[in-house]
Scaffold this active site. Structure first.
Site, PDB file in Angstrom:
ATOM      1  CG  ASP A 101      -0.293  -0.326   2.541  1.00  0.00           C
ATOM      2  OD1 ASP A 101       0.940  -0.579   2.573  1.00  0.00           O
ATOM      3  OD2 ASP A 101      -0.997  -0.337   3.571  1.00  0.00           O
ATOM      4  CG  ASP A 104       6.217   5.945   6.808  1.00  0.00           C
ATOM      5  OD1 ASP A 104       6.544   7.092   6.515  1.00  0.00           O
ATOM      6  OD2 ASP A 104       5.837   5.636   7.964  1.00  0.00           O
ATOM      7  CG  PHE A 153      -1.627   7.850   9.980  1.00  0.00           C
ATOM      8  CD1 PHE A 153      -0.549   6.979  10.107  1.00  0.00           C
ATOM      9  CD2 PHE A 153      -2.917   7.339  10.015  1.00  0.00           C
ATOM     10  CE1 PHE A 153      -0.759   5.613  10.269  1.00  0.00           C
ATOM     11  CE2 PHE A 153      -3.138   5.979  10.182  1.00  0.00           C
ATOM     12  CZ  PHE A 153      -2.057   5.116  10.309  1.00  0.00           C
ATOM     13  NE  ARG A 166      -7.143  -3.254   7.583  1.00  0.00           N
ATOM     14  CZ  ARG A 166      -5.826  -3.065   7.647  1.00  0.00           C
ATOM     15  NH1 ARG A 166      -5.188  -2.523   6.633  1.00  0.00           N
ATOM     16  NH2 ARG A 166      -5.148  -3.420   8.724  1.00  0.00           N
TER      17      ARG A 166
HETATM   18  P1  5GP Z   1       7.731   1.434   6.542  1.00  0.00           P
HETATM   19  O1  5GP Z   1       8.443   0.189   6.978  1.00  0.00           O
HETATM   20  O2  5GP Z   1       7.983   1.831   5.111  1.00  0.00           O
HETATM   21  O3  5GP Z   1       7.968   2.568   7.496  1.00  0.00           O
HETATM   22  O4  5GP Z   1       6.230   1.170   6.780  1.00  0.00           O
HETATM   23  C1  5GP Z   1       5.389   0.682   5.874  1.00  0.00           C
HETATM   24  C2  5GP Z   1       4.103   0.257   6.542  1.00  0.00           C
HETATM   25  O5  5GP Z   1       3.702   1.172   7.582  1.00  0.00           O
HETATM   26  C3  5GP Z   1       3.001   0.278   5.525  1.00  0.00           C
HETATM   27  O6  5GP Z   1       2.921  -0.923   4.813  1.00  0.00           O
HETATM   28  C4  5GP Z   1       1.801   0.572   6.391  1.00  0.00           C
HETATM   29  O7  5GP Z   1       1.320  -0.649   6.925  1.00  0.00           O
HETATM   30  C5  5GP Z   1       2.331   1.422   7.534  1.00  0.00           C
HETATM   31  N1  5GP Z   1       2.101   2.858   7.276  1.00  0.00           N
HETATM   32  C6  5GP Z   1       3.033   3.805   7.014  1.00  0.00           C
HETATM   33  N2  5GP Z   1       2.468   5.018   6.844  1.00  0.00           N
HETATM   34  C7  5GP Z   1       1.138   4.818   6.960  1.00  0.00           C
HETATM   35  C8  5GP Z   1      -0.003   5.699   6.871  1.00  0.00           C
HETATM   36  O8  5GP Z   1       0.068   6.912   6.641  1.00  0.00           O
HETATM   37  N3  5GP Z   1      -1.222   5.117   7.050  1.00  0.00           N
HETATM   38  C9  5GP Z   1      -1.377   3.787   7.314  1.00  0.00           C
HETATM   39  N4  5GP Z   1      -2.620   3.335   7.472  1.00  0.00           N
HETATM   40  N5  5GP Z   1      -0.328   2.941   7.400  1.00  0.00           N
HETATM   41  C10 5GP Z   1       0.913   3.455   7.238  1.00  0.00           C
HETATM   42 MG    MG Z   2      -1.734  -0.644   9.623  1.00  0.00          MG
HETATM   43 MG    MG Z   3       1.563  -2.419   5.235  1.00  0.00          MG
END
Ligand code: 5GP
Ligand code: MG
Ligand code: MG
Length: 176
Positions: A101, A104, A153, A166
């Site tokens: 999705d 980040d 977020f 969702r």
């Molecule tokens: P990363 O390891 O890149 O920091 O995190 C990725 C995961 O963090 C994504 O797959 C998601 O599950 C969660 N995440 C990061 N930012 C957001 C956000 O703005 N909204 C939501 N719902 N999940 C996020």
């Molecule tokens: Mg989540």
């Molecule tokens: Mg995720």
């Protein structure tokens, strides 16, 4: 609209999402022309993007899902990744496309790709709908990415806030 008493602000509309999904699917179909693709969705956040994307990919493909968990609060991930559900087949010599999705910090996808590379796929690419570029903590970018979004977020179109939201057709950020 509200989730947990907080107002939501529209960030990306349903039609903008669908236009982008078609564009990504076209690019993927072209890049893997005449190849078979093994498309892997990362649960749960990618489920809606995944379903829309594969419907628009014009290739012979098979699907699978993985679930990874990172120790986190409801809004941030820590970077420690655990494989909750693994793939159901061996990906050796396959063209694998991981669908998530959002990227980040980049820690989740980077860890995933490193783990899957060890299984010697023919080709391993990643595709995300959303990219919070300014939040990156590791050197990693997705091969295909839909929208670069600000450090806010977001919920909707598969993404949750404490498991809610969702099912929304659009993507919203939470107003503070
Ligand atoms: P990363 O390891 O890149 O920091 O995190 C990725 C995961 O963090 C994504 O797959 C998601 O599950 C969660 N995440 C990061 N930012 C957001 C956000 O703005 N909204 C939501 N719902 N999940 C996020
Ligand atoms: Mg989540
Ligand atoms: Mg995720």
């Amino acid at each position: 609209m509200q989730i947990k008493g907080k107002d939501l602000e529209l960030l990306i509309s349903e039609s903008e999402i669908q236009r982008k999904v078609k564009e990504l699917a076209e690019k993927i179909s072209k890049d893997f022309q005449n190849e078979e693709l093994y498309v892997v969705g990362i649960l749960k956040g990618s489920f809606m993007f995944f379903a829309d994307l594969v419907r628009n990919i014009n290739l012979k493909l098979k699907i699978d899902f993985m679930q990874v968990a990172s120790y986190h609060t409801s809004m941030e991930s820590s970077g420690e990744v655990i494989f909750v559900k693994d793939l159901s087949v061996d990906i050796k010599d396959k063209n694998v496309l991981i669908i998530d999705d959002i990227i980040d910090t980049g820690r989740t996808l980077k860890a995933l790709v490193e783990a899957l590379q060890k299984r010697n796929p023919k080709n391993l690419k990643t595709c995300v709908l959303l990219d919070k570029k300014e939040r990156r903590e590791v050197d990693f970018d997705a091969d295909y990415s839909g929208f670069i979004i600000p450090d806010k977020f977001v919920v909707g179109y598969g993404l949750d806030w404490a498991e809610e939201g969702r099912n929304l057709k659009e993507i919203y950020c939470i107003k503070d």
